[in-house]
Design an enzyme around this catalytic site. Structure first.
Site, PDB file in Angstrom:
ATOM      1  CB  SER A   1      -0.912   0.004   1.225  1.00  0.00           C
ATOM      2  OG  SER A   1      -0.139   0.044   2.408  1.00  0.00           O
ATOM      3  CB  VAL A   2       3.544   2.345  -2.357  1.00  0.00           C
ATOM      4  CG1 VAL A   2       4.360   3.616  -2.586  1.00  0.00           C
ATOM      5  CG2 VAL A   2       4.457   1.156  -2.147  1.00  0.00           C
TER       6      VAL A   2
ATOM      7  CG  ASN B   1      -2.488   3.067 -12.361  1.00  0.00           C
ATOM      8  OD1 ASN B   1      -3.400   2.231 -12.427  1.00  0.00           O
ATOM      9  ND2 ASN B   1      -1.602   3.074 -11.388  1.00  0.00           N
TER      10      ASN B   1
ATOM     11  CB  CYS C   1      -3.587   3.184  -7.966  1.00  0.00           C
ATOM     12  SG  CYS C   1      -2.668   3.006  -6.413  1.00  0.00           S
TER      13      CYS C   1
ATOM     14  CG  ASN D   1      -2.762  -2.044 -10.548  1.00  0.00           C
ATOM     15  OD1 ASN D   1      -2.104  -2.457  -9.590  1.00  0.00           O
ATOM     16  ND2 ASN D   1      -2.735  -0.785 -10.924  1.00  0.00           N
TER      17      ASN D   1
ATOM     18  N   GLY E   1       2.107 -11.055  -7.064  1.00  0.00           N
ATOM     19  CA  GLY E   1       2.955 -12.239  -6.915  1.00  0.00           C
ATOM     20  C   GLY E   1       2.301 -13.500  -7.465  1.00  0.00           C
TER      21      GLY E   1
ATOM     22  N   GLY F   1       1.077 -10.190 -13.838  1.00  0.00           N
ATOM     23  CA  GLY F   1       0.469 -10.753 -12.633  1.00  0.00           C
ATOM     24  C   GLY F   1       1.262 -11.967 -12.183  1.00  0.00           C
TER      25      GLY F   1
END
Lengths: 266, 304
Positions: free
Chosen positions: B72-73, B128, B131, B193, B218, B244
């Site tokens: 959660s940047v 984008n 997000c 995403n 991941g 992905g």
């Protein structure tokens, strides 16, 4: 290219849940500075994706040996604790900006709590020409380690524990505070759990002494690319999230803003 | 090995190989220059840009979950101006495709950024709309086909470079969103995403992430991402950048077979800085071992 495969020379339990591993790495032994860490890929379990950042406990430059000390806290460190002599590890490092000695520094106080004692030992080992007093805090006798190592380079070693089973019963920062009221060093260097760091910051308000602290945060890439291991750095009204992996892990205490969101773990 | 044809064309942009560093996992690329030769990468999608600098979300921002990572940047970045003035000149010294990933809180912000980047020396623009870690914009735009259509259409008017629209997988029907992007004028689509997720610390009863929720990436998400790329490839005519959980050369082959023309590698960059080079070598070995000399033999080559 700082990613390399290293061989484990020794891996042993040195205190309750705490292990010391010695690896052989010419690159890390020759280039690492106190406060830096290595980023370890956990073997045998592909589902554990992230590397584990573990601080460097000391190096032997003659034999290219590197000591790391870690606490078993989850699956990854549990696997690490089961590794034996001769096994290989995929590591990145040394990484991060470690502690540094400003010009003219003669007398230092070094402060470690729990797992944070491990990187502090490297300071004393590397800069043993300085006048050093050590302050080590543990949960209790069975969690204590490497006190004899600190005796080698320290003029005095202060000890404390939560339960009083070793040294003074109470926070190590109380002992530091008492000593600071008698005698002041040129520099303090510290690493430990967040409550210890917060107590340290509070104590330092009374004294005008520069202090470097080493932080830890949940980490991703370790090289400054992913922006996940951040901490708030600056002043209350003018701060930014800096990267613990590359801007730190060592920062000046006065610029680290701790609001309670940081975890206390190893 | 060098006889292999690895180059692909995505919306008129020539990639020397189909591997692109995914936005948000590779900084501005320059953070990795001491670890790998950036010239070997097909492309770099830089960390998500916003009009103004953004501090990002409070830590902790990452937690490992089985075969995955939640992050959660929150789009921490120095802003589009800083990128153009202070980052791009150095980045342009490398021979790789540069994709600017843009994020807005409003239609105006997206258009403003596209206009500014129109004059910048980038190869592609990635819109984008996905997000999951910001409160305004982001995923809330990307889950509504009408919104995706209108933002794509508006930004397209302001973008000189080919426009890639990055889709969120947090929708009921990904094909509907992909078609909306295509109708809006997207030159390519990138997906997926991260999946919205969370982790809880049972000792403290608190969420592990400072932002409570985060985006899952991941190997844990690879089968779902692959399925979505395959579904989208059947309905759109524009090229797809698939992603992905790609960790190996074999994963790349799977995405190409499912219909992707190129792929992005994200989480693997957090594991090791040279992951993309290893993946590229694995891809080459796969091709050699299977006597495939042109990567195009793989694209959309799924046999069903």
């Amino acid at each position: 290219m700082y990613r390399h495969s290293v061989e484990i020379i020794e891996n042993k339990k040195i205190a309750s849940n705490i292990y010391k591993m010695t690896i052989i790495s010419n690159h890390v032994a020759q280039t690492a500075n106190p406060g830096q860490f290595i980023h370890i890929k956990i073997p045998y379990d592909e589902s554990l994706l992230l590397r584990r950042p573990i601080s460097i406990n000391g190096v032997n430059r003659d034999q290219n040996l590197v000591d790391i000390v870690y606490q078993v806290v989850g699956k990854g460190t549990k696997i690490l604790s089961h590794l034996v002599t001769g096994e290989k590890l995929d590591i990145l490092g040394p990484l991060g900006r470690g502690f540094w000695i400003p010009k003219g520094t003669k007398k230092i106080y070094i402060v470690g709590g729990g797992c944070g004692v491990a990187p502090i030992r490297f300071i004393g080992e590397r800069w043993n020409h300085l006048d050093i007093i050590s302050f080590l805090g543990f949960r209790g006798q069975s969690w204590a380690y490497q006190i004899d190592e600190f005796e080698k380079f320290s003029r005095k070693v202060f000890l404390s524990s939560d339960d009083g089973s070793i040294g003074f019963k109470g926070p190590i920062i109380s002992l530091l505070d008492k000593q600071l009221s008698i005698d002041k060093p040129d520099l303090i260097m510290a690493c430990g759990p967040i409550p210890m760091i917060k107590a340290l910051q509070k104590t330092l308000i009374k004294y005008d002494i520069p202090c470097q602290i080493s932080l830890e945060e949940r980490m991703g890439c370790g090289i400054g690319g992913c922006l996940v291991c951040t901490c708030a750095i600056g002043s209350k009204n003018n701060w930014n999230y800096k990267k613990v992996c590359t801007h730190g892990p060592v920062f000046w205490s006065e610029e680290v803003i701790l609001d309670g969101e940081f975890e206390t773990k190893c | 090995m060098e006889n292999l044809k690895l180059n692909v064309n995505v919306a008129g942009v020539h990639f020397k190989n189909p591997l692109i560093a995914a936005s948000g996992t590779f900084g501005f690329g320059l953070e990795y220059k001491d670890y790998i030769d950036l010239n070997q990468l097909g492309g770099i999608s830089v960390t998500g840009l916003t009009l103004e600098p953004r501090k990002g979300n409070p830590p902790p921002r990452i937690v490992e979950t089985p075969s995955g990572i939640l992050n959660s940047v929150g789009l921490q970045n120095p802003g589009v101006e800083y990128f153009i003035e202070s980052v791009l000149p150095e980045l342009k010294q490398y021979n790789t495709i540069i994709i600017a990933n843009i994020n807005g809180n409003s239609l105006d912000e997206y258009c403003h950024m596209a206009s500014r980047l129109q004059q910048a020396d980038i190869h592609m623009l990635e819109l984008n709309l996905s997000c999951p870690n910001v409160k305004q914009g982001g995923v809330s735009f990307g889950t509504d086909p009408k919104m995706v259509y209108s933002i794509t259409k508006a930004v397209k008017k302001h973008s000189y470079q080919p426009l890639v629209v990055k889709l969120t997988p947090n929708v009921t029907d990904i094909t509907e969103i992909a078609l909306a992007a295509q109708q809006g004028g997207a030159d390519a689509i990138s997906l997926v995403n991260t999946f919205l997720g969370m982790a809880i610390d049972v000792k403290t009863r608190r969420p592990v992430l400072g932002n409570i929720t985060g985006g899952l990436s991941g190997p844990a998400i690879k089968p779902i991402a692959l399925r979505m790329v395959w579904q989208v490839s059947k309905v759109v005519d524009i090229p797809i950048i698939g992603m992905g959980g790609i960790m190996t050369g074999q994963d790349v082959v799977e995405f190409l077979l499912a219909g992707a023309t190129a792929v992005s590698v994200g989480t693997a960059n957090l594991v090791s800085p040279n992951s993309m080079i290893e993946i590229l070598n694995e891809l080459k070995n796969y091709m050699l071992n299977n006597k495939i000399f042109d990567i195009h033999e793989l694209i959309g080559g799924l046999i069903v």
